[in-house]
Design an enzyme around this catalytic site. Structure first.
Site, PDB file in Angstrom:
ATOM      1  N   LYS A 102       2.543  -0.303  15.827  1.00 57.15           N
ATOM      2  CA  LYS A 102       3.419   0.486  16.831  1.00 57.15           C
ATOM      3  C   LYS A 102       3.712  -0.621  18.064  1.00 57.15           C
ATOM      4  O   LYS A 102       2.905  -1.273  18.331  1.00 57.15           O
ATOM      5  CB  LYS A 102       2.876   1.870  17.200  1.00 57.15           C
ATOM      6  CG  LYS A 102       3.915   2.763  17.846  1.00 57.15           C
ATOM      7  CD  LYS A 102       4.556   3.497  16.601  1.00 57.15           C
ATOM      8  CE  LYS A 102       5.318   4.862  17.132  1.00 57.15           C
ATOM      9  NZ  LYS A 102       5.589   5.521  16.098  1.00 57.15           N
ATOM     10  N   GLY A 216      11.578  19.958  21.643  1.00 60.87           N
ATOM     11  CA  GLY A 216      12.119  18.498  21.839  1.00 60.87           C
ATOM     12  C   GLY A 216      13.461  18.453  21.141  1.00 60.87           C
ATOM     13  O   GLY A 216      13.826  19.008  20.057  1.00 60.87           O
TER      14      GLY A 216
HETATM   15  N1  GLU Z   1       9.030   5.732  14.818  1.00 66.24           N
HETATM   16  C1  GLU Z   1       8.878   6.683  13.478  1.00 66.24           C
HETATM   17  C2  GLU Z   1       7.545   6.896  13.310  1.00 66.24           C
HETATM   18  O1  GLU Z   1       6.909   7.384  14.133  1.00 66.24           O
HETATM   19  C3  GLU Z   1       9.516   5.707  12.564  1.00 66.24           C
HETATM   20  C4  GLU Z   1       8.697   4.279  12.148  1.00 66.24           C
HETATM   21  C5  GLU Z   1       9.466   3.405  11.362  1.00 66.24           C
HETATM   22  O2  GLU Z   1      10.547   3.806  10.415  1.00 66.24           O
HETATM   23  O3  GLU Z   1       9.022   2.209  10.870  1.00 66.24           O
HETATM   24  O4  GLU Z   1       7.416   7.485  12.001  1.00 66.24           O
END
Ligand code: GLU
Length: 412
Positions: A102, A216
């Site tokens: 992340k 949200g």
């Molecule tokens: N940010 C999104 C999640 O928390 C998508 C992550 C992605 O597509 O790599 O799942």
């Protein structure tokens, strides 16, 4: 507890149930890599502002690291670490060949001009480009970022490396090598899971339109409200960071979307009454859908939750204590790593399309997504029934088992 402590506690609990080997436990309890960067941006007023960003790579035993990039003023290292760990579990649960990572930047993107936002996005990629790649770590959007930002980031990456590399980042605009169906994928995946849960679980009896509230109204919350409304659910309340609205007759999601475009918020919408973001969680409805940020359902309010089922479209919306209270109250929680894995599932489809240089129709994307989500639900539901644990524990067990197997293979 901060989000990472929550993620670690959830992991500790399943490690204990599974009697996980010591080496595997230690490998997974902390991220494999943590990078903090400083990003200088020349603002419109000519002054340079230094932003702080992170990229956390939790585990890549099942495939390249995968996970979004968050732009939010409350980003912390602990939050990004938690989100990275949850990505590892999520990819395992939905059965796609990725690990978890992340990224995050401490910034309120709403306060930046478009030119500033573009400079920040490009600056972030310059700062982390050496640790990402189509076979290394594949970023995507998250809270506060979108397809346009992904396009800037890809462009910057390709300029640095001098090579076309669309598969290095997912969630791109369709006209910039993105996948059809990616924008609504998290929401659509959530709806598939909900339908499957309603079929199997007796928590909610189907009698006419089921009532739903969505906390949200970002990409995921808005998308879910829209799809649920179209699918015949009665969405009686929605909210955004400024507050919420309630109408027992149901809310017209298209009309409220127009209203938000004009006024900047869902509040003060016709034929509805304003409510707070706390009240929205405590409404007497069939399905509660937290789709905002972490730690919304806590020991303070969990006792007052009246919904019959919780579908976690946000990452980490429920604290450890709240989870226990909901379990005692017999309110099933469909956990984040299952409920919101549709986004990363279609990111995988996008990555595949980029690598094969062949692009799919939306109908195919949605069909494949439905299959993945249903299989994921069924696998977890089986463990949930067999072991008599919460859905979250069942999902964590399935995920950790798969990742542990991959690590064992690596260690041999
Ligand atoms: N940010 C999104 C999640 O928390 C998508 C992550 C992605 O597509 O790599 O799942």
């Amino acid at each position: 507890m901060n989000p990472f402590e929550i993620a670690q506690k959830q992991f500790d609990d399943v490690a204990e149930i599974m009697k996980l080997d010591r080496e595997i436990y230690s490998t997974l309890r902390e991220p494999k890599r943590f990078l903090e960067v400083k990003i200088p941006v020349k603002m419109d007023n000519g002054k340079v502002r230094i932003f702080t960003g992170y990229r956390v790579q939790h585990n890549d035993s099942r495939g390249p690291f995968k996970g979004g990039i968050r732009f939010h003023q409350d980003v912390t290292p602990e939050e990004v670490k938690a989100l990275a760990m949850w990505m590892t579990w999520k990819c395992a649960v939905v059965g796609i060949p990725f690990g978890g990572s992340k990224g995050g930047v401490i910034v309120n993107p709403k306060e930046l001009s478009k030119a500033e936002l573009e400079k920040l996005s490009r600056g972030y990629i310059r700062a982390i480009h050496m640790i990402i790649g189509a076979d290394v770590d594949v970023p995507a959007p998250d809270v506060g970022t979108n397809a346009e930002i992904m396009a800037w980031m890809l462009d910057e990456y390709e300029k640095i490396t001098g090579k076309k590399a669309p598969a290095v980042i997912t969630g791109k605009p369709v006209e910039r090598f993105g996948s059809k169906g990616r924008d609504l994928a998290t929401s659509r995946g959530g709806l598939f899971v909900l339908e499957r849960a309603l079929k199997n679980m007796r928590a909610v009896k189907r009698k006419g339109a089921l009532t739903v509230v969505v906390q949200g109204f970002g990409n995921v919350g808005y998308g879910f409200a829209k799809l649920a409304y179209k699918a015949g659910f009665k969405v009686v309340a929605v909210s955004d960071s400024k507050g919420g609205i309630y109408s027992e007759n149901g809310i017209d999601i298209d009309a409220v979307t127009e209203h938000k475009k004009k006024t900047g918020s869902v509040i003060n919408f016709e034929n509805s009454r304003n409510i707070t973001n706390e009240e929205i969680l405590e409404l007497d409805v069939d399905v509660l859908v937290p789709a905002a940020l972490e730690k919304q359902i806590t020991e303070q309010n969990a006792g007052r939750i009246k919904a019959k089922l919780v579908l976690e479209l946000a990452n980490g919306p429920t604290t450890i204590e709240a989870d226990e209270i909901l379990l005692k109250k017999n309110i099933p929680v469909i956990p984040d790593i299952l409920a919101n894995s549709g986004g990363v599932a279609v990111s995988y489809f996008e990555w595949l399309q980029n690598r094969r240089k062949k692009y799919w129709e939306e109908e195919k994307v949605n069909r494949k997504l439905e299959k993945l989500m249903k299989n994921a639900f069924d696998g977890i539901y089986k463990v949930y029934k067999e072991k008599g644990v919460s859905m979250r524990k069942a999902a964590d067990i399935v995920a950790v088992q798969k990742v542990a197997e991959a690590i064992r293979e690596e260690m041999m």
